[in-house]
Design a protein around this motif. Structure first.
Motif, short mmCIF file in Angstrom:
data_model
loop_
_atom_site.label_atom_id
_atom_site.label_comp_id
_atom_site.label_asym_id
_atom_site.label_seq_id
_atom_site.Cartn_x
_atom_site.Cartn_y
_atom_site.Cartn_z
N ASN A 1 -17.03 10.10 26.74
CA ASN A 1 -15.86 10.72 26.13
C ASN A 1 -14.61 9.89 26.36
O ASN A 1 -13.71 9.88 25.53
N LEU A 2 -14.54 9.20 27.46
CA LEU A 2 -13.38 8.36 27.73
C LEU A 2 -13.34 7.14 26.81
O LEU A 2 -12.28 6.63 26.50
N LEU A 3 -14.50 6.68 26.37
CA LEU A 3 -14.57 5.50 25.53
C LEU A 3 -14.46 5.82 24.04
O LEU A 3 -14.18 4.94 23.24
N ALA A 4 -14.70 7.06 23.67
CA ALA A 4 -14.66 7.43 22.26
C ALA A 4 -13.22 7.47 21.76
O ALA A 4 -12.31 7.86 22.47
N GLU A 5 -13.05 7.06 20.51
CA GLU A 5 -11.72 7.07 19.91
C GLU A 5 -11.86 7.37 18.42
O GLU A 5 -12.77 6.88 17.77
N THR A 6 -10.96 8.18 17.92
CA THR A 6 -10.95 8.48 16.50
C THR A 6 -9.73 7.84 15.88
O THR A 6 -8.61 8.05 16.34
N VAL A 7 -9.97 7.05 14.86
CA VAL A 7 -8.88 6.41 14.14
C VAL A 7 -8.73 7.13 12.81
O VAL A 7 -9.67 7.23 12.03
N ARG A 8 -7.54 7.64 12.54
CA ARG A 8 -7.28 8.36 11.29
C ARG A 8 -6.31 7.54 10.45
O ARG A 8 -5.23 7.20 10.91
#
Length: 97
Positions: free
Chosen positions: A16-23
């Protein structure tokens, strides 16, 4: 068993710390100046403005859906009217030089 559970918890937490959502807003998702048929245009209007498609398919389903492929975009019709036009995306390849 306890060690496996602890390992699983730390693994999930680190994931979860490595996940990123780019919008990226739709209007900023690419640059294009390609004109496409407008929703509601008839097949005759599309033919008059853009010429013959390179490929046609359909009808499929009920209501009848048709697809016309052009070099830079695809047009979808419901019966005789445009319901959507999609610009074909050609990914840019980075050069090594």
């Amino acid at each position: 068993m306890k060690a496996a559970l602890i390992f699983l918890v730390f693994t999930l937490a680190s994931a979860n710390l490595l996940a990123e959502t780019v919008r990226i807003p739709i209007g900023q998702q690419g640059e294009h100046s390609q004109a496409t048929p407008q929703t509601g245009d008839s097949k005759a209007q599309v033919l008059e403005k853009y010429g013959d498609p390179t490929q046609q398919s359909g009808p499929v389903g009920d209501p009848a859906i048709y697809r016309w492929d052009y070099q830079d975009f695809v047009v979808y019709f419901e019966d005789d009217r445009v319901i959507h036009a999609v610009i074909k995306f050609e990914p840019k390849v980075a050069s090594d030089s």
